[in-house]
Scaffold this motif. Structure first.
Motif, PDB file in Angstrom:
ATOM      1  N   SER B  35     -17.027  42.129  -4.629  1.00 30.36           N
ATOM      2  CA  SER B  35     -16.306  43.791  -4.595  1.00 30.36           C
ATOM      3  C   SER B  35     -15.776  43.525  -3.232  1.00 30.36           C
ATOM      4  N   ARG B  36     -16.627  42.701  -2.024  1.00 28.21           N
ATOM      5  CA  ARG B  36     -16.242  42.624  -0.948  1.00 28.21           C
ATOM      6  C   ARG B  36     -15.048  42.797  -0.839  1.00 28.21           C
ATOM      7  N   ASN B  37     -14.413  41.411  -0.718  1.00 30.41           N
ATOM      8  CA  ASN B  37     -12.402  41.771  -1.330  1.00 30.41           C
ATOM      9  C   ASN B  37     -11.581  42.957  -1.800  1.00 30.41           C
ATOM     10  N   LEU B  38     -12.314  43.061  -3.103  1.00 26.81           N
ATOM     11  CA  LEU B  38     -11.361  43.923  -3.796  1.00 26.81           C
ATOM     12  C   LEU B  38     -11.899  45.669  -2.629  1.00 26.81           C
ATOM     13  N   GLY B  39     -12.584  45.953  -2.553  1.00 21.45           N
ATOM     14  CA  GLY B  39     -13.328  46.992  -1.375  1.00 21.45           C
ATOM     15  C   GLY B  39     -12.439  46.333   0.247  1.00 21.45           C
ATOM     16  N   ILE B  41      -9.121  44.866   0.185  1.00 23.02           N
ATOM     17  CA  ILE B  41      -7.769  44.961  -0.486  1.00 23.02           C
ATOM     18  C   ILE B  41      -7.579  46.238  -0.158  1.00 23.02           C
ATOM     19  N   ILE B  42      -8.350  46.999  -1.359  1.00 25.33           N
ATOM     20  CA  ILE B  42      -8.011  48.601  -1.070  1.00 25.33           C
ATOM     21  C   ILE B  42      -8.473  49.255  -0.064  1.00 25.33           C
ATOM     22  N   TRP B  43      -9.227  48.990   1.271  1.00 25.77           N
ATOM     23  CA  TRP B  43      -9.320  49.812   2.362  1.00 25.77           C
ATOM     24  C   TRP B  43      -8.085  49.972   3.405  1.00 25.77           C
ATOM     25  N   LEU B  44      -7.733  47.789   3.630  1.00 25.21           N
ATOM     26  CA  LEU B  44      -6.917  48.550   4.509  1.00 25.21           C
ATOM     27  C   LEU B  44      -5.014  47.904   3.859  1.00 25.21           C
ATOM     28  N   ASN B 181      -1.371  41.827  -5.685  1.00 26.45           N
ATOM     29  CA  ASN B 181      -1.836  40.833  -6.983  1.00 26.45           C
ATOM     30  C   ASN B 181      -3.323  40.123  -7.059  1.00 26.45           C
ATOM     31  N   LEU B 182      -4.065  40.326  -5.981  1.00 28.50           N
ATOM     32  CA  LEU B 182      -5.084  39.801  -5.533  1.00 28.50           C
ATOM     33  C   LEU B 182      -5.690  41.251  -6.020  1.00 28.50           C
ATOM     34  N   ALA B 183      -5.241  42.436  -6.160  1.00 28.45           N
ATOM     35  CA  ALA B 183      -6.780  43.330  -6.011  1.00 28.45           C
ATOM     36  C   ALA B 183      -6.470  43.424  -8.082  1.00 28.45           C
ATOM     37  N   ILE B 184      -5.241  43.271  -8.498  1.00 27.09           N
ATOM     38  CA  ILE B 184      -5.304  42.508 -10.061  1.00 27.09           C
ATOM     39  C   ILE B 184      -6.410  41.895 -10.472  1.00 27.09           C
TER      40      ILE B 184
END
Lengths: 103, 259
Positions: B35-39, B41-44, B181-184
């Motif tokens: 959750s931290r990683n995806l958050g 990536i989306i935010w930044l 790619n990381l988000a997916i």
């Protein structure tokens, strides 16, 4: 004897995995997935029930879009971080201190 | 001599149960990480476009990012309710997070059937004493419902994937390709966590083991007074009761750890 029965968990014995249940579950999940077209992503963002600053504010996304500026939204996000949830690390420190003092 | 076999059986049961406890803990800590990683990536990595022809894009992109990050939160809460066999949508912590997702099948289902009924007095007494036939079935809400209740965490992930998809292809404000790619991949990991926790929940202990373990424990408890009476005389009676209770506690530890 029990070991020999369990060695192969895919058969039809009472001790084996319920493969029919697993297959039904996969089918149901895929049905649920295909029941909605996900083609218009903006729909879920602009839906009236979307409350982006919940639980700080119950206002729906339409209110945020029409009445507030980008700066207002950023300030609300800052307020949400400071008021909504205390850091869980603080609560863990408090509980472990209580344990140490009680012991 | 029978005591040796009983000890072996009970320790096996406790160790498999504790293994499930640890597995569950690993999955939830992996969910925090993901959750931290995806958050992040989306935010930044998703830009808020500043287009002089369309000034409203900035605010819309910002609100879109906030909504997507709320969906990450919604996934964790929805997973919590799913693992506790709570299929409804209108829980106080879940309703405002997924109420706007038009597709949730649980939202369309009849909500009145999805609420717990208050148990009768006899049943609550039975549950408190730990009598086995009074334990309520944790899956009873799902059993009672007639509609297809869907899979809310899965639906949340589908909305997240659709968001990433459209941000990349239509709005084109996620320019760095490896972050796409990381988000997916992160969404994929969250789906793995959903499947893994469901596996822990739904795998029963093989019937042969549970039957043989309870047979052995009952045989031991029945034979115990005759072994003790020669040494302890009348104290054997309360001693047997206490020993029986302790042994049954160990075997019921399994059902506590299983969730």
């Amino acid at each position: 004897m029990i070991g020999r029965e369990i060695e192969n968990p895919f058969g039809n014995d009472v001790n084996d995995l319920p493969l029919e249940t697993f297959c039904t579950e996969i089918a149901a999940d895929l049905d649920v997935l295909t029941s909605t077209p996900y083609s218009d992503y903006k729909k879920f963002i602009n839906d009236m029930n979307n409350r982006p600053l919940y639980p700080l504010s119950f206002a729906s996304v339409n209110d945020w879009d029409k009445e507030y500026s980008v700066e207002d939204i950023r300030e609300a996000l800052r307020a949400k971080a400071t008021t909504h949830t205390k850091s869980i690390a603080i609560e863990r420190c408090r509980t472990s201190n209580a344990d140490i003092e009680a012991a | 001599m029978l005591g040796f076999v009983v000890a072996f059986g009970l320790s096996f049961r406790c160790s498999t149960a504790y293994e499930r406890y640890n597995d569950g803990r690993k999955y939830w800590s992996q969910l925090t990480l993901c959750s931290r990683n995806l958050g992040r990536i989306i935010w930044l990595n998703i830009e808020e476009r500043e287009d002089p022809e369309h000034p409203e894009y900035t605010k819309q992109d910002l609100i879109g990012k906030i909504s997507a990050i709320n969906l990450i939160n919604a996934f964790a809460v929805a997973l919590k309710h799913r693992l506790r066999f709570e299929p409804a949508v209108d829980y106080p912590d879940l309703g405002s997070l997924v109420g706007h997702l038009s597709g949730t099948m649980a939202g369309h289902a009849d909500q009145s059937k999805l609420r717990h009924r208050k148990p009768s007095a006899m049943k609550s007494l039975g549950e408190r004493l730990g009598v086995t036939f009074a334990q309520s079935n944790p899956r009873k809400l799902i059993k009672r419902a007639e509609d297809n209740l869907g899979n809310i965490p899965h639906e949340v992930l589908a909305h997240l994937s659709a968001y990433i998809n459209k941000v990349v292809t239509e709005d084109k404000n996620m320019p760095i390709i490896c972050t796409q790619n990381l988000a997916i991949t992160d969404i994929r990991i969250m789906a793995d966590i959903l499947g893994g926790t469901e596996r822990i929940l739904n795998t029963p202990l093989p019937l042969a083991y549970s039957i043989s373990i309870s047979q052995i424990t009952w045989a031991y408890i029945v034979v115990l007074p005759f072994q003790l009476v020669s040494k302890l005389n009348w104290i054997a009676i309360p001693a047997t009761m206490i020993a029986a209770y302790i042994i049954r506690e160990y075997s019921s530890l399994r059902s506590i750890f299983d969730h």
